[in-house]
Design a protein around this motif. Structure first.
Motif, PDB file in Angstrom:
ATOM      1  N   GLU A  17       0.816  -1.194   0.184  1.00  0.00           N
ATOM      2  CA  GLU A  17      -0.214   0.279   0.285  1.00  0.00           C
ATOM      3  C   GLU A  17       0.432   1.257  -0.078  1.00  0.00           C
ATOM      4  O   GLU A  17       0.304   2.009  -0.447  1.00  0.00           O
ATOM      5  CB  GLU A  17      -0.837   0.206   1.055  1.00  0.00           C
ATOM      6  N   TYR A  18       1.628   1.012   0.292  1.00  0.00           N
ATOM      7  CA  TYR A  18       2.449   2.497   0.919  1.00  0.00           C
ATOM      8  C   TYR A  18       4.174   2.714   0.177  1.00  0.00           C
ATOM      9  O   TYR A  18       4.549   1.611  -0.005  1.00  0.00           O
ATOM     10  CB  TYR A  18       2.589   2.593   2.609  1.00  0.00           C
ATOM     11  N   ARG A  19       4.829   3.724  -0.028  1.00  0.00           N
ATOM     12  CA  ARG A  19       5.568   4.053  -0.817  1.00  0.00           C
ATOM     13  C   ARG A  19       6.624   4.359   0.651  1.00  0.00           C
ATOM     14  O   ARG A  19       6.582   4.666   1.895  1.00  0.00           O
ATOM     15  CB  ARG A  19       5.213   5.736  -0.812  1.00  0.00           C
ATOM     16  N   VAL A  20       8.082   3.555   0.036  1.00  0.00           N
ATOM     17  CA  VAL A  20       9.145   3.811   1.641  1.00  0.00           C
ATOM     18  C   VAL A  20       9.355   4.315   1.208  1.00  0.00           C
ATOM     19  O   VAL A  20      10.636   3.863   0.959  1.00  0.00           O
ATOM     20  CB  VAL A  20       9.445   2.204   1.959  1.00  0.00           C
ATOM     21  N   GLU A  21      10.334   5.472   1.996  1.00  0.00           N
ATOM     22  CA  GLU A  21      11.594   6.238   1.525  1.00  0.00           C
ATOM     23  C   GLU A  21      12.274   6.473   3.315  1.00  0.00           C
ATOM     24  O   GLU A  21      11.222   6.941   4.207  1.00  0.00           O
ATOM     25  CB  GLU A  21      10.592   7.964   1.010  1.00  0.00           C
ATOM     26  N   PHE A  22      13.254   6.847   2.567  1.00  0.00           N
ATOM     27  CA  PHE A  22      14.238   6.918   3.972  1.00  0.00           C
ATOM     28  C   PHE A  22      15.659   7.513   3.696  1.00  0.00           C
ATOM     29  O   PHE A  22      15.457   7.652   1.960  1.00  0.00           O
ATOM     30  CB  PHE A  22      14.712   5.450   4.734  1.00  0.00           C
ATOM     31  N   SER A  23      16.532   7.879   4.647  1.00  0.00           N
ATOM     32  CA  SER A  23      17.633   8.355   4.296  1.00  0.00           C
ATOM     33  C   SER A  23      18.921   7.498   3.256  1.00  0.00           C
ATOM     34  O   SER A  23      19.170   6.655   4.399  1.00  0.00           O
ATOM     35  CB  SER A  23      18.303   8.998   6.068  1.00  0.00           C
ATOM     36  N   GLN A  28      23.289   0.174   4.027  1.00  0.00           N
ATOM     37  CA  GLN A  28      23.748  -0.277   4.386  1.00  0.00           C
ATOM     38  C   GLN A  28      25.952  -0.090   4.118  1.00  0.00           C
ATOM     39  O   GLN A  28      26.312  -0.233   4.782  1.00  0.00           O
ATOM     40  CB  GLN A  28      24.380  -2.495   3.527  1.00  0.00           C
ATOM     41  N   SER A  29      25.222   0.134   2.691  1.00  0.00           N
ATOM     42  CA  SER A  29      26.683   0.865   2.472  1.00  0.00           C
ATOM     43  C   SER A  29      27.629   2.078   2.648  1.00  0.00           C
ATOM     44  O   SER A  29      28.312   2.418   2.734  1.00  0.00           O
ATOM     45  CB  SER A  29      26.597   1.441   1.078  1.00  0.00           C
ATOM     46  N   MET A  30      26.060   2.978   3.570  1.00  0.00           N
ATOM     47  CA  MET A  30      26.291   3.939   4.422  1.00  0.00           C
ATOM     48  C   MET A  30      26.367   3.705   5.956  1.00  0.00           C
ATOM     49  O   MET A  30      25.994   4.852   6.782  1.00  0.00           O
ATOM     50  CB  MET A  30      25.082   4.937   4.014  1.00  0.00           C
ATOM     51  N   ASP A  36      21.891  -2.199  -0.021  1.00  0.00           N
ATOM     52  CA  ASP A  36      21.734  -1.688  -0.696  1.00  0.00           C
ATOM     53  C   ASP A  36      20.810  -2.304  -2.478  1.00  0.00           C
ATOM     54  O   ASP A  36      20.071  -1.317  -2.646  1.00  0.00           O
ATOM     55  CB  ASP A  36      22.592  -1.065  -1.404  1.00  0.00           C
ATOM     56  N   ALA A  37      21.151  -3.116  -3.067  1.00  0.00           N
ATOM     57  CA  ALA A  37      20.120  -4.020  -3.876  1.00  0.00           C
ATOM     58  C   ALA A  37      18.253  -3.607  -3.460  1.00  0.00           C
ATOM     59  O   ALA A  37      18.168  -3.719  -4.831  1.00  0.00           O
ATOM     60  CB  ALA A  37      20.856  -5.513  -3.940  1.00  0.00           C
ATOM     61  N   TYR A  75      12.973  -7.855   7.600  1.00  0.00           N
ATOM     62  CA  TYR A  75      12.693  -7.139   8.454  1.00  0.00           C
ATOM     63  C   TYR A  75      13.513  -6.951   9.482  1.00  0.00           C
ATOM     64  O   TYR A  75      12.887  -5.611   9.782  1.00  0.00           O
ATOM     65  CB  TYR A  75      11.487  -8.862   9.122  1.00  0.00           C
ATOM     66  N   ALA A  76      14.542  -7.850   9.791  1.00  0.00           N
ATOM     67  CA  ALA A  76      15.412  -6.319  11.361  1.00  0.00           C
ATOM     68  C   ALA A  76      16.186  -5.618  10.181  1.00  0.00           C
ATOM     69  O   ALA A  76      17.340  -5.165  10.884  1.00  0.00           O
ATOM     70  CB  ALA A  76      16.496  -8.608  10.916  1.00  0.00           C
ATOM     71  N   GLN A  77      16.834  -5.563   9.018  1.00  0.00           N
ATOM     72  CA  GLN A  77      17.222  -4.792   8.402  1.00  0.00           C
ATOM     73  C   GLN A  77      16.093  -3.707   7.558  1.00  0.00           C
ATOM     74  O   GLN A  77      16.211  -2.644   6.966  1.00  0.00           O
ATOM     75  CB  GLN A  77      18.122  -5.906   7.033  1.00  0.00           C
ATOM     76  N   ARG A  78      14.389  -3.612   7.599  1.00  0.00           N
ATOM     77  CA  ARG A  78      13.863  -2.754   7.270  1.00  0.00           C
ATOM     78  C   ARG A  78      14.112  -1.431   8.034  1.00  0.00           C
ATOM     79  O   ARG A  78      14.598  -1.236   8.850  1.00  0.00           O
ATOM     80  CB  ARG A  78      12.381  -2.880   8.209  1.00  0.00           C
TER      81      ARG A  78
END
Length: 115
Positions: A17-23, A28-30, A36-37, A75-78
């Motif tokens: 349902e929802y767009r998921v945006e984040f910094s 992981q690369s940051m 990242d993939a 889930y643990a990396q969401r």
């Protein structure tokens, strides 16, 4: 109730349902935890989970079918947007309803899950 029965690990309605945006700093690369993939750059330091930029929405991290044996593959990396999504909230119930799932029932203590 076992952790595998937890509604947030078996529902998947919000992932449809929802767009998921984040910094970018959550990648992981940051130094973050989001693979990242599974994401792409939106603009500058904003990134989005693949599959949540289009309609119908289906996050690429979701495995299985919505409401039936679905689980977040990371889930643990969401990302923080997913961590902040509140189980049982109005948005949760709206997503579940759109996918033919009943609202979650109280008490929430019946749904233990580590953040």
């Amino acid at each position: 109730m076992s952790e595998s029965d937890h509604p947030c690990l078996t529902c998947g309605a919000c992932c449809h349902e929802y767009r998921v945006e984040f910094s970018v700093y959550e990648l992981q690369s940051m130094g973050g935890c989001v693979p990242d993939a599974l994401a792409h750059e939106v603009h500058g330091t904003r990134w989005r989970m693949d599959g949540t930029e289009r309609h119908p929405v289906r996050c690429m991290a979701l495995m299985g079918r919505c409401g039936k044996q679905s689980i977040c593959g990371i889930y643990a990396q969401r990302p923080s947007a997913c961590r902040a999504f509140e189980m049982g909230s109005e948005r949760c119930h709206e997503a579940r309803e759109r996918h033919g799932l009943p609202p979650l029932e109280l008490p929430w203590d019946d749904y233990p899950l580590a953040a």
